[in-house]
Design an enzyme around this catalytic site. Structure first.
Site, PDB file in Angstrom:
ATOM      1  N   THR A  16       0.833  -1.192   0.000  1.00  0.00           N
ATOM      2  CA  THR A  16       0.000   0.000   0.000  1.00  0.00           C
ATOM      3  C   THR A  16       0.860   1.231   0.000  1.00  0.00           C
ATOM      4  OG1 THR A  16       0.096  -0.159   2.371  1.00  0.00           O
ATOM      5  CG2 THR A  16      -1.918  -0.903   1.345  1.00  0.00           C
ATOM      6  N   SER A  47      -5.196   2.619  12.319  1.00  0.00           N
ATOM      7  CA  SER A  47      -5.770   2.428  10.998  1.00  0.00           C
ATOM      8  C   SER A  47      -5.310   3.522  10.057  1.00  0.00           C
ATOM      9  CB  SER A  47      -7.292   2.410  11.105  1.00  0.00           C
ATOM     10  OG  SER A  47      -7.864   3.442  10.351  1.00  0.00           O
ATOM     11  N   LYS A  48      -5.065   3.147   8.836  1.00  0.00           N
ATOM     12  CA  LYS A  48      -4.576   4.102   7.845  1.00  0.00           C
ATOM     13  C   LYS A  48      -5.594   5.205   7.616  1.00  0.00           C
ATOM     14  CE  LYS A  48      -1.929   0.457   5.804  1.00  0.00           C
ATOM     15  NZ  LYS A  48      -1.915  -0.648   4.874  1.00  0.00           N
ATOM     16  N   ARG A  49      -6.858   4.863   7.752  1.00  0.00           N
ATOM     17  CA  ARG A  49      -7.930   5.822   7.530  1.00  0.00           C
ATOM     18  C   ARG A  49      -7.982   6.888   8.600  1.00  0.00           C
ATOM     19  NH1 ARG A  49     -13.387   3.482   5.470  1.00  0.00           N
ATOM     20  NH2 ARG A  49     -13.073   3.890   3.274  1.00  0.00           N
ATOM     21  N   ARG A  50      -8.069   6.422   9.841  1.00  0.00           N
ATOM     22  CA  ARG A  50      -8.301   7.339  10.953  1.00  0.00           C
ATOM     23  C   ARG A  50      -7.044   8.018  11.468  1.00  0.00           C
ATOM     24  NH1 ARG A  50     -11.208   2.885  13.358  1.00  0.00           N
ATOM     25  NH2 ARG A  50      -9.191   2.400  14.236  1.00  0.00           N
TER      26      ARG A  50
END
Length: 471
Positions: free
Chosen positions: A15, A239-242
């Site tokens: 990623t 998390s990569k998102r948060r």
RNA sequence: GCCCCCAUCGUCUAGUGGCCUAGGACACCACCCUUUCAAGGUGGCGGCACGGGUUCGAAUCCCGUUGGGGGUGCCA
């Protein structure tokens, strides 16, 4: 018999950027490889080839290099791409079927759920075990989980026991014939002679499945080590998102790699003694997997910054100046500005060095020296000039500045003289002057930068501030 | 639901049955120093989740409870 070379695999997914949790696991593998004269094997994991972008892999290699894991080192091997071994994964699955360890199943997900609901049992019930199905359209290959127990020997956690009946017959090959990650992983580990699997705790529940696969393929399982995950303030896995988790992001903000590595190593493990700031060689000597903690650790950016501040202050001045070059920028001021002057910056550097935790903070401390019109903090300006002595003393200072010697010490004496006359302490008195010169109410000591700025420009700024205050 | 893991200051940790009145680091607070802000120095606040055992003795061993996390995909 020749001693087996220990081989530690580090297996990130491809990623685009590199996770701090991954960085820590990489460090563990790297240290172990060095301690045991083994090999650090980098394998980029994705069974889907379309996700293996070369630039992503390069990003991982760059990030590894940044934290000190050198792809040119003899202990480093790879990168390998999991997806390039797809044919081998399928062939191995077919071997497993031929050996009677697997069977085909034609149930859809919906059918499995219906059966589970009807029987009251969990998950897949092994319905197709004895139906003698062969490969075909819509058929998946499942592993026939044996009866009994599976014991995972984990260096960090000890023995973890699973009752095999709680593990359903899991899928090896999808109905389109593609292998799943779990299988690909084991096949690759065996093919690459991996001896130690050191990875995050989240993989522990899948380990018995993998171990069964190792056994079914006639290979003794590797040494397992499941290290705790890194969590955010909500105690959830990063998390990569948060969460802000990209190693690259910290690099770009001016976190020093040594600080990052040192901080990362104190999560889940600690060096002996009363200090946590220790050199890398010390960590490599002392680190033991057995001593790694069992519980998740919160990734504390404040503490990281504190470590970074320590490392910044430890740097020799020229090294600090050098490190600043790469990160001198700010959002409000285009950097480097037109009139950037290296000599001036170098003269300021010692005053800056003890005042930043992260290198990206440097520009805000020196930008006023290199911009024609530094932006003025309105609130601070108003506050500074609210005292009745503020404007008169500043005017007086500007008069004295017109004729005095232009060196920091002399400038300070002039300002102190004005203070004595008005009975205002230097600490307070310099407020309006600071705003006039720098646009801010806090910063480095004042008189050195005024000296560097020069008489003409300093007076111009003071006059400009006086006018502004009069409005 | 089922399975697995985890549990020491707010946070990261030291602690492996008596060295524990539980040590350190970050954060926070106070004071000193001081040219604002830092840095530095000194000090302070603050913790063994709960309940049962075992033991002469438990933060440490065992059981349970509670709480948290993870896994449970034809994702990786």
């Amino acid at each position: 018999m020749a001693a087996l070379t220990p081989r530690y695999r580090f297996a990130p997914s491809p990623t685009g950027f590199f996770h701090v949790g991954g960085a820590r696991t990489a460090l563990y593998n790297w240290i172990l490889a060095q301690q045991n004269d083994g090999v650090f094997v980098l394998r980029v994991e994705d069974t889907d080839e379309s996700r293996n972008h070369p630039q992503w892999t390069q990003g991982i290699i760059d990030a590894l290099a940044w934290i000190g894991i050198d792809s040119g080192d003899p202990h480093f091997e790879g990168p390998y791409f999991q997806s390039s071994f797809a044919a081998q994964h399928v062939a191995t699955a077919e071997e497993i079927f031929a050996a009677g360890h697997g069977y085909y199943c034609d149930l859809t997900t919906e059918q499995i759920q219906e059966r589970a609901k009807a029987s009251g049992l969990n998950g897949y019930d092994g319905y197709s075990r004895d139906r003698g199905l062969g490969p075909g359209l819509g058929h998946v290959l499942r592993f026939k989980v044996p009866t009994g127990h599976t014991i995972v020997h984990d260096v960090v956690r000890g023995e973890v026991e699973f009752a095999n009946e709680t593990i359903e017959d899991f899928v090896l090959l999808r109905s389109n014939g593609s292998p799943v990650f779990l299988l690909a992983n084991v096949v690759d580990d065996i093919a690459m002679n991996i001896t130690h699997v050191v990875r995050a705790e989240e993989h522990l529940p899948n380990t018995p499945k993998q171990q069964m696969l190792w056994n079914a393929l006639g290979s003794p399982p590797p040494v397992w080590a499941h290290v705790p995950v890194l969590v955010n303030e909500q105690r959830k896995k990063l998390s990569k998102r948060r969460d802000k988790v990209a190693v690259e992001q910290y690099r770009d903000e001016g976190i020093l790699p040594r600080a990052m590595v040192n901080y990362l190593m104190t999560l889940g493990w600690a060096p002996h003694g009363d200090t946590e700031i220790v050199p890398w060689t010390h960590i490599v000597d002392e680190f033991r997997l057995e001593n790694v903690n069992h519980s998740p650790a919160f990734f504390d950016i404040k503490k990281l910054a504190a470590f970074n501040g320590e490392y910044i202050r430890m740097m020799p001045l020229d090294e600090f100046i050098d490190a600043c070059q790469s990160v001198l920028h700010s959002e409000s001021v285009p950097w480097p500005p037109e009139n950037f002057n290296f000599e001036v910056f170098a003269a300021m550097a010692p005053l800056v060095q003890t005042r930043v935790a992260v290198l990206s903070e440097v520009s805000a401390l020196v930008d006023f020296l290199f911009t024609a019109e530094p932006p003025i903090d309105e609130a601070a300006f108003t506050k500074s000039f609210s005292a009745d002595w503020a404007l008169p003393t500043l005017i007086e200072i500007s008069k004295r500045f017109e004729g005095c010697a232009w060196v920091a010490d002399a400038l300070k004496l002039e300002v102190e003289a004005v203070g004595a006359k008005h009975n205002v302490k230097l600490g307070k008195l310099q407020g309006p002057l600071r705003i006039a010169i720098t646009g801010r109410s806090v910063g480095t000591p004042l008189f050195e930068p005024i000296e560097l700025l020069g008489r003409t420009e300093s007076l111009r700024r003071i006059h400009s501030a006086v006018q502004r205050a009069n409005r």
